[in-house]
Scaffold this active site. Structure first.
Site, PDB file in Angstrom:
ATOM      1  CB  THR A 195      -1.185   0.493   2.013  1.00 48.10           C
ATOM      2  OG1 THR A 195      -1.167  -0.806   2.551  1.00 48.10           O
ATOM      3  CG2 THR A 195      -0.454   0.567   0.713  1.00 48.10           C
ATOM      4  NE  ARG A 223       0.097 -10.113   4.851  1.00 44.85           N
ATOM      5  CZ  ARG A 223      -0.311  -8.899   4.556  1.00 44.85           C
ATOM      6  NH1 ARG A 223       0.530  -7.895   4.567  1.00 44.85           N
ATOM      7  NH2 ARG A 223      -1.562  -8.664   4.237  1.00 44.85           N
ATOM      8  CB  VAL A 224       4.529 -10.719   0.438  1.00 45.95           C
ATOM      9  CG1 VAL A 224       4.333  -9.678  -0.638  1.00 45.95           C
ATOM     10  CG2 VAL A 224       6.020 -10.866   0.767  1.00 45.95           C
ATOM     11  N   GLY A 225       1.922  -8.801   1.422  1.00 43.92           N
ATOM     12  CA  GLY A 225       0.539  -8.415   1.136  1.00 43.92           C
ATOM     13  C   GLY A 225       0.358  -8.029  -0.317  1.00 43.92           C
ATOM     14  CG  ASP A 226      -2.716  -5.174  -1.027  1.00 45.75           C
ATOM     15  OD1 ASP A 226      -2.174  -5.198   0.096  1.00 45.75           O
ATOM     16  OD2 ASP A 226      -3.484  -4.256  -1.385  1.00 45.75           O
ATOM     17  CB  THR A 246      -5.471   1.131   1.515  1.00 41.00           C
ATOM     18  OG1 THR A 246      -5.055   1.145   2.874  1.00 41.00           O
ATOM     19  CG2 THR A 246      -6.875   1.689   1.429  1.00 41.00           C
ATOM     20  N   GLY A 247      -5.792  -1.734   2.868  1.00 39.81           N
ATOM     21  CA  GLY A 247      -6.603  -2.653   3.657  1.00 39.81           C
ATOM     22  C   GLY A 247      -6.002  -4.045   3.676  1.00 39.81           C
ATOM     23  N   GLY A 249      -4.625  -7.053   2.544  1.00 35.00           N
ATOM     24  CA  GLY A 249      -4.085  -7.352   1.229  1.00 35.00           C
ATOM     25  C   GLY A 249      -4.493  -8.691   0.667  1.00 35.00           C
TER      26      GLY A 249
HETATM   27  N1  GLY Z   1      -2.551  -3.546   2.150  1.00 38.26           N
HETATM   28  C1  GLY Z   1      -1.389  -3.796   2.881  1.00 38.26           C
HETATM   29  C2  GLY Z   1      -1.199  -5.199   3.273  1.00 38.26           C
HETATM   30  O1  GLY Z   1      -2.130  -5.981   3.341  1.00 38.26           O
HETATM   31  O2  GLY Z   1      -0.079  -5.555   3.534  1.00 38.26           O
END
Ligand code: GLY
Length: 335
Positions: A195, A223-226, A246-247, A249
């Protein structure tokens, strides 16, 4: 402390960079990391070029919101970047789905989750913020809205991404690679995500932030992350500061990471200490998981002091202001 000079890199380009002597670099990297403003900071090495673009707006006295949108569009458009934007790796079914959010100095925010066929999700997120009564649009609805707003609908899956996906399908094993962002072009390291999170303070002292990603490579469809979740991947409070992450999520969402960092700064913590505390919460809740993943936070307070902290070594961030264009400074880490 940010004076680990072996990690400091400067872009070869730019007369102002050449003018920075080694002693100045060392001083610039010594805490408190106060840079005043205007200033822009962002995650990972690819933040260097993104900051440069954002700086074009900030140096002219432009608004932080315009700066962060313009800045993160650079990695979104980069055909060699497989963790952000149009050349991002697809999900396990071959769909390139993108996540992004943006937040301004008034607390306005917009986001898109799992949007397909649109190369610049950050600009769609801004349109959600400015042209709808909503904060978040997802999936087909987000794409439909983007097209209605005049965004070009295009196939995003590049031949290179398709090849990587087909290779992955042979085993279909998902195994996160820590700090993939800085290794993504290395053989065998292409199967992960990350990210760009960017925070800026403009000449008027106003804050904005942006966050955009293609998320985990070969994730489950949907799937949706942070990154598109306000408070998780990004949070800005113009009275206090801003934070981004970042990382992996999922761990950021569980801890509402960026909101937590801003609230800790509100209580008086420095940006780095606030990031550190947020990382420690993740580790405390899931110590076994945390050993094998990366999560990093980056934060800036209203004074322009900035800091970062990550679970693992190897997290980097880029800083750009009138004095130190493109300085790259390591985030500190738990391990
Ligand atoms: N930080 C990005 C994700 O997990 O999608």
């Amino acid at each position: 402390m940010y004076n680990r000079r072996k990690f400091i890199k400067l872009s070869a380009a730019g007369a102002s960079l050449a003018a920075l002597s080694a002693s100045k670099i060392a001083r610039a990297a010594t805490p408190p990391a106060t840079a005043g403003f205007p200033i822009v900071i962002s995650t990972w090495d690819f933040g260097i070029v993104a900051n440069k673009e954002a700086w074009k707006t900030l140096e002219k006295g432009g608004r932080a919101l315009d700066a962060v949108e313009a800045g993160v569009r650079i990695p979104e458009a980069d055909m060699n970047n497989h963790t952000v934007g149009r050349a991002g790796y697809p999900d396990r079914d071959g769909h390139v789905t993108l996540d992004a959010c943006i937040m301004d100095e008034f607390g306005n925010c917009g986001s898109v989750g799992a949007i397909e066929y649109i190369a610049h999700p950050i600009s769609v997120a801004r349109a959600v913020m400015e042209k709808t009564p909503h904060v978040m649009l997802v999936g087909d609805g987000a794409t439909q809205f983007a097209v209605e707003q005049g965004f070009k609908k295009e196939k995003l899956l590049t031949p290179e991404s398709e090849k990587a996906w087909k290779e992955w399908l042979k085993t279909a094993k998902y195994s996160p690679v820590i700090n993939i962002e800085n290794k993504q072009h290395a053989p065998g390291n292409q199967y992960n995500h990350d990210t760009i999170g960017m925070l800026a303070i403009d000449a008027k002292g106003n804050l904005s932030g942006a966050c955009t990603t293609s998320g985990m490579a070969f994730k489950l469809h949907g799937r949706v992350g942070d990154s598109p979740i306000i408070g998780a991947g990004l949070y800005v409070d113009n009275e206090v500061g801003g934070a981004t992450s970042t990382g992996v999520g999922e761990e950021v969402i569980r801890n509402v990471g960026s909101f937590l960092v801003v609230e800790l700064m509100r209580q008086g913590m420095s940006p780095e200490d606030a990031c550190k505390e947020a990382v420690h919460r993740i580790i405390k809740k899931k110590p076994d998981t945390a050993k094998n993943i990366q999560v990093g936070f980056l934060a800036i307070n209203k004074k322009g002091e900035y800091g970062a902290y990550a679970i693992q070594k190897g997290f980097s961030f880029a800083v750009c202001n009138a004095e130190k264009q493109d300085l790259l400074i390591p985030g500190k880490s738990f391990y």
